[in-house]
Design an enzyme around this catalytic site. Structure first.
Site, PDB file in Angstrom:
ATOM      1  N   SER A 142       0.848  -1.194   0.000  1.00 13.06           N
ATOM      2  CA  SER A 142       0.000   0.000   0.000  1.00 13.06           C
ATOM      3  C   SER A 142       0.878   1.237   0.000  1.00 13.06           C
ATOM      4  CB  SER A 142      -0.899   0.008   1.246  1.00 13.06           C
ATOM      5  OG  SER A 142      -1.550   1.260   1.398  1.00 13.06           O
ATOM      6  N   TYR A 156      -1.058  -0.984  10.409  1.00 12.40           N
ATOM      7  CA  TYR A 156      -1.299  -1.196   8.987  1.00 12.40           C
ATOM      8  C   TYR A 156      -0.150  -0.644   8.132  1.00 12.40           C
ATOM      9  CZ  TYR A 156      -3.641  -1.408   4.481  1.00 12.40           C
ATOM     10  OH  TYR A 156      -3.944  -1.689   3.169  1.00 12.40           O
TER      11      TYR A 156
END
Length: 268
Positions: A142, A156
């Site tokens: 990401s 995350y």
């Protein structure tokens, strides 16, 4: 990966929805066989029934939060005589809220899915690729792993940063042996991700221009892997964000992310 060594089968984790499903569909269009892995068997069966009209499709229903799942997946491949030429480590999710707002079991399961299973599946399937002299590993990371961390969803960005560095190192190690490794780093992508994390209302306030389509992300990642690129950031806006973050002083970048994090992270 040259066309003369075109892979025959891709194993895709988290294939039942979102970017994983889009990657599976794109590989099917390219005539690549599939092994679809996810928790939800009924969704896998429905997707396999559809894509099986074009390529060979096998399904393995496993929850990667179970530490024994990677080993069982590889054992199933061996029993069925399935050779994996491309591994797509896509399964993932976010844990909303502050680090201390969830119990340790929740975080431990998250780390197993996002780090443990990624590393183990790669470690188990890479030897065959190297022995054959061709193959690929596509790690769906990401853009969150390329910018400063934000409050909420505490681990995350950290695990996505790990996945990017892991991919970069593997790319250097494996390229001389004919195996390509790519970290795919999308930004906000239309999928079920934000419904699962409970942040749909927050992110829906963002400009539509910031959103990517899952099929575009899938094509970009697969093309980058085929080209031997160690990193792929779909969308010019996200490539610009990455460049700006790289050149801003660390303190300034952290303050900007800190002010904007409530737009896309639950830090309560």
């Amino acid at each position: 990966m040259s066309k003369s060594k075109r892979p025959r089968t891709a194993l895709v984790t988290g294939a039942s929805s979102g970017i994983g499903e889009a990657i599976a569909r794109e590989y099917a269009k390219r005539g690549i066989g599939l092994v679809l892995v996810a928790r939800r068997r009924e969704r896998l069966e429905a997707l396999a029934s559809e894509l099986g009209e074009h390529v060979r499709v096998a399904i393995i229903a496993e929850d990667l939060a179970d530490a024994g799942a990677p080993g069982r997946i590889v054992e199933q491949l061996e029993r069925d005589g399935l050779q994996v030429d491309i591994l797509v480590n896509n399964a993932g999710y976010g844990v909303p809220g502050r680090f201390l707002s969830s119990d340790w079991k929740t975080h431990a399961d998250f780390l197993q899915v996002m780090v443990g299973a990624v590393a183990e599946l790669t470690h188990r399937l890479l030897p065959g690729m190297e022995a054959r002299g061709h193959g690929g590993v596509l790690n769906v990371a990401s853009v969150a792993g390329l910018v400063p961390g934000s409050a909420g969803h505490t681990m995350y960005g950290a695990v996505k940063s790990w996945m990017i560095r892991f991919s970069e190192s593997l790319s250097l190690e494996c390229a001389p042996r004919g195996v390509h490794v790519t970290a795919l780093c999308p930004g906000f992508t239309y999928s079920e991700f934000h419904d699962v994390t409970g942040t749909r209302a927050q992110v829906s306030r963002m400009s539509p221009r910031m959103w990517l389509q899952a099929d575009d992300v899938a094509r970009a990642g697969i093309d980058a892997l085929e080209a031997g690129e160690p990193m792929c950031i779909p969308g010019w806006r996200y490539r610009l964000i990455r460049q700006v973050a790289k050149h801003l002083p660390d303190g300034v970048a952290r303050r900007i992310i800190g002010r904007r994090s409530k737009d896309f992270r639950d830090d309560s």
